[in-house]
Design an enzyme around this catalytic site. Structure first.
Site, short mmCIF file in Angstrom:
data_model
loop_
_atom_site.label_atom_id
_atom_site.label_comp_id
_atom_site.label_asym_id
_atom_site.label_seq_id
_atom_site.Cartn_x
_atom_site.Cartn_y
_atom_site.Cartn_z
N GLY A 9 3.48 0.36 -11.42
CA GLY A 9 4.65 0.02 -12.22
C GLY A 9 4.61 -1.39 -12.77
O GLY A 9 3.54 -2.02 -12.84
N ASP A 10 5.78 -1.90 -13.12
CA ASP A 10 5.86 -3.25 -13.69
C ASP A 10 5.43 -4.31 -12.68
O ASP A 10 4.91 -5.36 -13.07
CB ASP A 10 7.28 -3.53 -14.16
CG ASP A 10 7.65 -2.71 -15.39
OD1 ASP A 10 6.73 -2.38 -16.16
OD2 ASP A 10 8.84 -2.39 -15.56
N GLY A 11 5.65 -4.06 -11.39
CA GLY A 11 5.22 -5.02 -10.38
C GLY A 11 3.71 -5.15 -10.32
O GLY A 11 3.18 -6.26 -10.17
N ALA B 34 0.48 -7.00 -0.86
CA ALA B 34 1.11 -7.64 -2.02
C ALA B 34 0.21 -8.74 -2.57
O ALA B 34 -0.40 -9.50 -1.82
CB ALA B 34 2.46 -8.21 -1.63
#
Length: 571
Positions: free
Chosen positions: A220-222, A197
């Site tokens: 994705g959006d993350g 992360a």
């Protein structure tokens, strides 16, 4: 050569048919049409009308061509040509009724963008056969010179791939669908597969950004949020700006960000391109499209928390995100399950919302104006904002005072700040259909406590054409900043900003007891903020819009009139 005359016009062969081919630098268009129809082929009246509509659309894109082609003609803007290359020596040449292999083919292939339905693009190719080598070289040079003038196109990109997002196919999508297109366009890439992360965010603080023409995120959006935070943080660090100051003006980022959708929702990609398709996004990147985007900064008592570009949601949407995190094994279906569960719960939260209206904004949250490519509302709003700021600097208008703020207290089922329409395949209109990408404002949506049936009516209108704000329990405002304070913290201003609202050391209120024992049936006093698909535990926050802070490899959603509806141009 006379002014207005085609720079180059020849009779070339396309799929065995003689075609008149012209290249007009002033119009920046490549055009070709058959000189005579193929034997045994009759076009119906409907087909001719369909092809005529295609030609009219192409002429609109290129500013109108003086040389008009009859039905069956093809027009490709030079700005939408991906590459030009010598034809493969293994290709065959069709002449008359016999297929023959040419020992040394005098041909070139043009790869270009073709518009399909619903904002989807594809890569097409057409090969032109020349009568001799000199003519072939002349065409290659002329097309190559025009492509070299497309200086907005990237040459070297930094790519971050999230191998775990969505259905865990990010790497496969990039290698199979995107990398071949970049190779065709002559774009070199440096690929980093993230391993943990915030890997991309941390890496952007260290890399030499001068080496790249853009940064891509595959996920994705993350994943986009990671790249967004890394790039903005790096630029503020290089310009010695403290992001913890909520009143500071952030430095804009000149380097563009590209999104290859490979996640669960891909809201940002859908709202800026119009479709979640890796090939379409890759073609926008290759053509060097650029779309400025507003960014909202979220703070808590002089401490920076997050950046958001789509939705900042408290209550219903925050509860959905928090609940869905417990069921990640369901994949994208976890959002449907969590949404149904939260709808049945009908939670509401008490607090105070304060905001400053964006008085200079050209549009309204309830008008019918949608943000499209080359949006007039965004342009007019920013022009008026800049004029207002210049007037403030000269002392012609007063600075922002306390009486500019409006305050609303109540019980809310949802508090949302939409920086864009937040559309997605499941909600084509989005949370705020008239929100704009780069007008320097956000739409603040307040859904007051209401019955379960009324709330369902509000949610259903996200999927139809009716006004989703036309309810007495819904309020919407176009704002430049806002603050939210839950009721249990309204008189508790000395709370340590480092602690979360639900975990204050040495203090455990009744709401926390209820949270630990939900069987008591009491309504919880706190939700969490959904910040672009990531949870934000601090509930007392303030948000400010920073106009046109970043740039994307996109052009905004194009008007549907420019699409080849149901009948894309074919060779």
């Amino acid at each position: 050569m006379q002014s207005g005359a085609p720079a180059l016009r020849s009779v070339l062969t396309v799929k065995g048919q003689s075609c008149e081919v012209s290249l007009e630098p002033e119009r920046a268009a490549l055009c070709w049409r058959e000189l005579r129809p193929r034997r045994g082929r009759e076009r119906s009246r409907a087909a001719e009308l369909c092809l005529t509509r295609v030609l009219h659309r192409a002429r609109a894109l290129t500013g109108g061509l003086k040389h008009q082609f009859p039905p069956g003609g093809h027009v490709v803007p030079v700005s939408e040509i991906i590459s030009v290359e010598d034809a493969d020596a293994g290709e065959t040449y069709h002449h008359g009724s016999n297929w023959q292999h040419m020992c040394k083919p005098h041909a070139f292939t043009v790869h270009y963008v073709q518009r399909m339905k619903k904002h989807r693009w594809s890569c097409k190719a057409v090969t032109f056969w020349c009568s001799d080598e000199v003519l072939c070289c002349q065409w290659l040079k002329a097309l190559g010179d025009l492509l070299d003038r497309q200086t907005c196109r990237p040459k070297h990109l930094l790519v971050y791939i999230n191998p775990y997002g969505g259905k865990k196919k990010g790497k496969q999508i990039y290698e199979r669908k995107v990398a071949p297109l970049f190779s065709l366009a002559g774009i070199s890439t440096e690929v980093i597969v993230t391993e943990f992360a915030n890997h991309a965010r941390d890496n952007l603080y260290e890399v030499n950004l001068d080496k790249y023409d853009g940064i891509l995120c595959v996920g994705g959006d993350g994943m986009f949020s990671e790249v967004l935070h890394g790039l903005i943080g790096r630029v503020q660090k290089d310009t010695a700006i403290d992001p913890n100051d909520p009143d500071v003006v952030l430095s804009p980022c000149d380097i563009r960000i590209g999104i290859i959708p490979a996640g669960s929702t891909d809201c940002v990609c859908f709202a800026t391109v119009g479709v979640n398709d890796p090939v379409t996004s890759a073609l926008h990147i290759i053509l060097g499209d650029s779309q400025v985007l507003d960014v909202c900064a979220v703070h808590r008592k002089k401490r920076f928390l997050k950046y958001t570009v789509s939705n900042l949601g408290y209550g219903f949407y925050g509860d959905i995100l928090k609940s869905s995190e417990k069921n990640r094994w369901l994949g994208p279906a976890r959002y449907d399950f969590a949404g149904f569960k939260m709808f049945l719960s009908r939670n509401w939260y008490e607090g105070t919302v304060s905001f400053q209206p964006a008085k200079w904004a050209a549009g309204s949250p309830r008008d019918l104006t949608r943000c499209r490519s080359g949006c007039d509302v965004c342009r007019q709003s920013i022009a008026q904002l800049e004029e207002h700021q210049r007037a403030q600097a000269r002392g012609l208008v007063r600075n922002e005072q306390e009486d500019d703020w409006k305050t609303i207290k109540g019980k809310f089922m949802a508090v949302n700040a939409a920086n864009m329409c937040c559309a997605c395949p499941r909600s084509p209109k989005g949370l705020s259909p008239a929100a704009h990408l780069a007008d320097g404002a956000a739409d603040l949506i307040l859904v007051h406590k209401c019955s379960r049936i009324n709330f369902l009516r509000h949610l259903i209108r996200h999927t139809n054409k009716k006004d989703q704000f036309d309810f007495p329990f819904v309020e919407v405002y176009r704002v430049k900043n806002f603050q939210f304070t839950p009721k249990h913290l309204e008189e508790d201003d000395d709370v340590d900003a480092e602690s979360t609202d639900m975990a204050i050391p040495g203090k455990k209120n009744f709401a926390q007891i209820c949270a630990d024992h939900p069987s008591c049936g009491c309504n919880q006093v706190n939700s969490v903020w959904n910040c672009d698909g990531e949870t934000l535990d601090q509930t007392a926050i303030e948000m400010r819009v920073h106009s046109q802070l970043i740039k994307l490899f996109a052009r905004g959603i194009e008007d549907s009139k420019l699409e080849d509806v149901g009948c894309p141009s074919r060779v």
